[in-house]
Design a protein around this motif. Structure first.
Motif, PDB file in Angstrom:
ATOM      1  N   HIS A  53      18.911 -43.529 -28.337  1.00  0.00           N
ATOM      2  CA  HIS A  53      18.534 -44.433 -29.424  1.00  0.00           C
ATOM      3  C   HIS A  53      17.045 -44.652 -29.305  1.00  0.00           C
ATOM      4  CE1 HIS A  53      22.748 -45.320 -30.361  1.00  0.00           C
ATOM      5  NE2 HIS A  53      22.948 -45.261 -29.059  1.00  0.00           N
ATOM      6  N   PHE A  54      16.419 -45.383 -30.242  1.00  0.00           N
ATOM      7  CA  PHE A  54      14.959 -45.379 -30.188  1.00  0.00           C
ATOM      8  C   PHE A  54      14.425 -46.089 -28.952  1.00  0.00           C
ATOM      9  CE2 PHE A  54      14.943 -49.404 -32.756  1.00  0.00           C
ATOM     10  CZ  PHE A  54      13.948 -50.120 -32.112  1.00  0.00           C
ATOM     11  N   GLY A  55      15.139 -47.082 -28.442  1.00  0.00           N
ATOM     12  CA  GLY A  55      14.717 -47.722 -27.199  1.00  0.00           C
ATOM     13  C   GLY A  55      14.774 -46.760 -26.027  1.00  0.00           C
ATOM     14  N   ASP A  56      15.778 -45.882 -26.026  1.00  0.00           N
ATOM     15  CA  ASP A  56      15.899 -44.884 -24.970  1.00  0.00           C
ATOM     16  C   ASP A  56      14.763 -43.864 -25.051  1.00  0.00           C
ATOM     17  OD1 ASP A  56      18.210 -46.239 -24.436  1.00  0.00           O
ATOM     18  OD2 ASP A  56      19.570 -44.593 -24.876  1.00  0.00           O
ATOM     19  N   ILE A  57      14.371 -43.512 -26.273  1.00  0.00           N
ATOM     20  CA  ILE A  57      13.266 -42.562 -26.438  1.00  0.00           C
ATOM     21  C   ILE A  57      11.968 -43.177 -25.915  1.00  0.00           C
ATOM     22  CG2 ILE A  57      11.890 -41.301 -28.142  1.00  0.00           C
ATOM     23  CD1 ILE A  57      14.479 -41.152 -29.851  1.00  0.00           C
ATOM     24  N   VAL A  58      11.759 -44.462 -26.186  1.00  0.00           N
ATOM     25  CA  VAL A  58      10.581 -45.153 -25.648  1.00  0.00           C
ATOM     26  C   VAL A  58      10.653 -45.193 -24.126  1.00  0.00           C
ATOM     27  CG1 VAL A  58       9.334 -47.349 -25.558  1.00  0.00           C
ATOM     28  CG2 VAL A  58      10.270 -46.541 -27.734  1.00  0.00           C
ATOM     29  N   ALA A  59      11.824 -45.513 -23.588  1.00  0.00           N
ATOM     30  CA  ALA A  59      11.983 -45.586 -22.128  1.00  0.00           C
ATOM     31  C   ALA A  59      11.717 -44.241 -21.464  1.00  0.00           C
ATOM     32  CB  ALA A  59      13.388 -46.074 -21.788  1.00  0.00           C
ATOM     33  N   ALA A  60      12.009 -43.158 -22.184  1.00  0.00           N
ATOM     34  CA  ALA A  60      11.829 -41.813 -21.623  1.00  0.00           C
ATOM     35  C   ALA A  60      10.402 -41.296 -21.758  1.00  0.00           C
ATOM     36  CB  ALA A  60      12.785 -40.844 -22.313  1.00  0.00           C
ATOM     37  N   GLU A  61       9.535 -42.016 -22.448  1.00  0.00           N
ATOM     38  CA  GLU A  61       8.186 -41.514 -22.736  1.00  0.00           C
ATOM     39  C   GLU A  61       7.406 -41.088 -21.492  1.00  0.00           C
ATOM     40  OE1 GLU A  61       3.944 -41.552 -22.890  1.00  0.00           O
ATOM     41  OE2 GLU A  61       5.133 -43.156 -21.968  1.00  0.00           O
ATOM     42  N   PRO A  62       7.486 -41.802 -20.351  1.00  0.00           N
ATOM     43  CA  PRO A  62       6.736 -41.330 -19.183  1.00  0.00           C
ATOM     44  C   PRO A  62       7.104 -39.907 -18.758  1.00  0.00           C
ATOM     45  CG  PRO A  62       7.391 -43.614 -18.862  1.00  0.00           C
ATOM     46  CD  PRO A  62       8.097 -43.137 -20.108  1.00  0.00           C
ATOM     47  N   LEU A  63       8.325 -39.475 -19.059  1.00  0.00           N
ATOM     48  CA  LEU A  63       8.727 -38.114 -18.704  1.00  0.00           C
ATOM     49  C   LEU A  63       8.018 -37.078 -19.574  1.00  0.00           C
ATOM     50  CD1 LEU A  63      12.549 -38.543 -18.052  1.00  0.00           C
ATOM     51  CD2 LEU A  63      10.702 -38.390 -16.376  1.00  0.00           C
ATOM     52  N   SER A  64       7.617 -37.463 -20.789  1.00  0.00           N
ATOM     53  CA  SER A  64       6.880 -36.519 -21.633  1.00  0.00           C
ATOM     54  C   SER A  64       5.552 -36.172 -20.987  1.00  0.00           C
ATOM     55  CB  SER A  64       6.676 -37.091 -23.039  1.00  0.00           C
ATOM     56  OG  SER A  64       5.723 -38.147 -23.047  1.00  0.00           O
ATOM     57  N   ARG A  65       4.934 -37.131 -20.333  1.00  0.00           N
ATOM     58  CA  ARG A  65       3.668 -36.869 -19.649  1.00  0.00           C
ATOM     59  C   ARG A  65       3.881 -35.965 -18.439  1.00  0.00           C
ATOM     60  NH1 ARG A  65       2.358 -42.567 -18.287  1.00  0.00           N
ATOM     61  NH2 ARG A  65       3.871 -43.425 -19.765  1.00  0.00           N
ATOM     62  N   GLN A  66       4.976 -36.227 -17.727  1.00  0.00           N
ATOM     63  CA  GLN A  66       5.274 -35.398 -16.556  1.00  0.00           C
ATOM     64  C   GLN A  66       5.604 -33.955 -16.961  1.00  0.00           C
ATOM     65  OE1 GLN A  66       9.032 -36.025 -14.441  1.00  0.00           O
ATOM     66  NE2 GLN A  66       7.905 -36.028 -12.521  1.00  0.00           N
ATOM     67  N   ILE A  67       6.382 -33.800 -18.024  1.00  0.00           N
ATOM     68  CA  ILE A  67       6.741 -32.458 -18.493  1.00  0.00           C
ATOM     69  C   ILE A  67       5.500 -31.706 -18.963  1.00  0.00           C
ATOM     70  CG2 ILE A  67       8.033 -31.215 -20.281  1.00  0.00           C
ATOM     71  CD1 ILE A  67      10.182 -33.459 -20.024  1.00  0.00           C
ATOM     72  N   ARG A  68       4.585 -32.416 -19.612  1.00  0.00           N
ATOM     73  CA  ARG A  68       3.325 -31.770 -20.017  1.00  0.00           C
ATOM     74  C   ARG A  68       2.536 -31.303 -18.800  1.00  0.00           C
ATOM     75  NH1 ARG A  68       1.939 -28.575 -23.246  1.00  0.00           N
ATOM     76  NH2 ARG A  68       2.427 -29.827 -25.090  1.00  0.00           N
ATOM     77  N   GLU A  69       2.518 -32.111 -17.743  1.00  0.00           N
ATOM     78  CA  GLU A  69       1.819 -31.708 -16.520  1.00  0.00           C
ATOM     79  C   GLU A  69       2.477 -30.485 -15.890  1.00  0.00           C
ATOM     80  OE1 GLU A  69       1.668 -35.073 -13.956  1.00  0.00           O
ATOM     81  OE2 GLU A  69       0.243 -36.186 -15.207  1.00  0.00           O
ATOM     82  N   LEU A  70       3.799 -30.420 -15.960  1.00  0.00           N
ATOM     83  CA  LEU A  70       4.526 -29.291 -15.388  1.00  0.00           C
ATOM     84  C   LEU A  70       4.345 -28.015 -16.216  1.00  0.00           C
ATOM     85  CD1 LEU A  70       7.864 -31.085 -14.410  1.00  0.00           C
ATOM     86  CD2 LEU A  70       6.157 -30.180 -12.831  1.00  0.00           C
ATOM     87  N   HIS A  71       4.135 -28.182 -17.516  1.00  0.00           N
ATOM     88  CA  HIS A  71       4.029 -27.041 -18.428  1.00  0.00           C
ATOM     89  C   HIS A  71       2.791 -27.209 -19.322  1.00  0.00           C
ATOM     90  CE1 HIS A  71       8.181 -25.980 -17.290  1.00  0.00           C
ATOM     91  NE2 HIS A  71       8.447 -27.265 -17.416  1.00  0.00           N
ATOM     92  N   PRO A  72       1.608 -27.153 -18.739  1.00  0.00           N
ATOM     93  CA  PRO A  72       0.395 -27.450 -19.517  1.00  0.00           C
ATOM     94  C   PRO A  72       0.130 -26.483 -20.665  1.00  0.00           C
ATOM     95  CG  PRO A  72      -0.161 -26.514 -17.373  1.00  0.00           C
ATOM     96  CD  PRO A  72       1.300 -26.818 -17.342  1.00  0.00           C
ATOM     97  N   ASP A  73       0.633 -25.262 -20.554  1.00  0.00           N
ATOM     98  CA  ASP A  73       0.343 -24.261 -21.581  1.00  0.00           C
ATOM     99  C   ASP A  73       1.532 -23.964 -22.486  1.00  0.00           C
ATOM    100  OD1 ASP A  73      -2.276 -23.887 -20.546  1.00  0.00           O
ATOM    101  OD2 ASP A  73      -1.434 -22.609 -18.958  1.00  0.00           O
TER     102      ASP A  73
END
Length: 344
Positions: A53-73
């Motif tokens: 749900h949208f609260g869960d998507i907000v709660a998961a946002e820090p993982l988007s930064r981590q995934i970007r670091e893991l897959h920068p390209d």
């Protein structure tokens, strides 16, 4: 079988199987689209699955930064229900949102192997299509025993999402929102009072709600004691507040426009629901009315400063559902943090 029952049966079957056929067709179209994009960009494709749900998507946002670091390209694609796309489309760590039709479409698409890596941030209860009448399992969650009956035994939402996707909890676990100028302009046009408290009084789950009559009693007392306006946000309201400083904005704003209103508030008072996650992400001090939930006598869904208590007070009694929390318990918790002498 009566003629009426026969017609109902075949009407149901028609809707079900036409829905399934559409899901397969859309999956194949998406396969062609992402295959073409992969060849054009000459990048790996990474899928992130957190559709609701949208609260869960907000709660998961820090993982988007981590995934970007893991897959920068890589080209990172976040699978999301269409109504929540704005949360993903504004996230600079995600290249593209994919508006999911249903879990069958997603299952068929991911089984094609067009994505090089998939981060599944959901488990069985979120991976169900009621029309197709199917569930999609998350093998990692199954292996770890994480399901709708146990998940809060494994930590807050961010910690759970990390565990079921084989990620680690980011050191910076504070969720963020990426508000745009258009959200600020929209809220500027509302001509809001200079000082106000935001309240959110109706969640999407009755077990998390606090009775309307207690909100009706709480809101005028807050307005009078602290000399501020009270603004209610959310999809809809079940209140009958009669006070000159009460304003109802329910159903009038998008998710991120709502977040901008919360950001400007002195305090947020609400339930364990999506807007509380918005308040956490924009840094507004929160009072969260939190009861027991099914098997969980006490739990904390938040990471960041709402988890540490630095920017939040969780108003609860262990083992007591939200509906049973007295008005005095909520008032006392608020007054303990904000003495009436703080008025004005």
């Amino acid at each position: 079988m009566t003629p009426k029952a026969f017609v109902a049966l075949w009407t149901h079957r028609y809707h079900k199987y036409s829905h399934i056929a559409k899901a397969h067709l859309l999956a194949r179209r998406a396969q062609l689209y992402f295959g073409s994009k992969k060849r054009k960009l000459k990048k790996k494709l990474v899928a992130v699955v957190r559709t609701e749900h949208f609260g869960d998507i907000v709660a998961a946002e820090p993982l988007s930064r981590q995934i970007r670091e893991l897959h920068p390209d890589a080209h990172i694609v976040w699978f999301v229900k269409p109504m929540f796309r704005e949360l993903v489309d504004t996230n600079p760590n995600v290249d593209e949102s994919f508006p999911e039709f249903c879990v069958t479409q997603r299952r068929v698409l991911l089984e094609t192997g067009v994505f090089d890596k998939v981060y599944e941030l959901q488990f069985r209860n979120n991976n169900r299509c009621p029309t197709c009448d199917v569930f999609v399992e998350n093998p990692v969650a199954v292996a770890k025993g994480i399901n709708v009956h146990t998940y809060f035994n494994f930590g807050n939402l961010l910690e759970v999402f990390a565990k079921i996707s084989n990620l680690t909890v980011p050191q910076d676990d504070q969720p963020r929102l990426y508000l745009q100028e258009r959200h600020r302009r929209k809220v500027d046009g509302l001509d809001l009072p200079k000082r106000f408290i935001v309240v959110h009084c109706l969640s999407n789950l009755a077990l998390k709600d606090w009775p309307a009559e207690r909100w009706n009693a709480l809101i005028p007392q807050l307005a009078d004691k602290y000399g501020v306006s009270i603004i209610e946000i959310g999809l809809s309201s079940n209140l009958s507040v009669n006070h000159p400083t009460y304003h109802n904005l329910c159903g009038q704003l998008s998710i991120l426009e709502t977040a901008e209103v919360i950001r400007r508030a002195e305090f947020f008072i609400g339930l364990d629901s999506g807007p509380a996650h918005l308040a956490n992400a924009v840094g507004t001090f929160g009072f969260i009315i939190l009861g027991s939930l099914n098997e969980f006598s006490a739990y904390n869904p938040y990471s960041g400063t709402y988890d540490s208590g630095e920017n939040c007070v969780l108003i609860r009694r262990e083992g007591v559902p939200c509906v049973q929390l007295p008005l005095e318990t909520v008032l006392n918790a608020i007054e303990k943090k904000i003495p009436v002498s703080a008025k004005g």
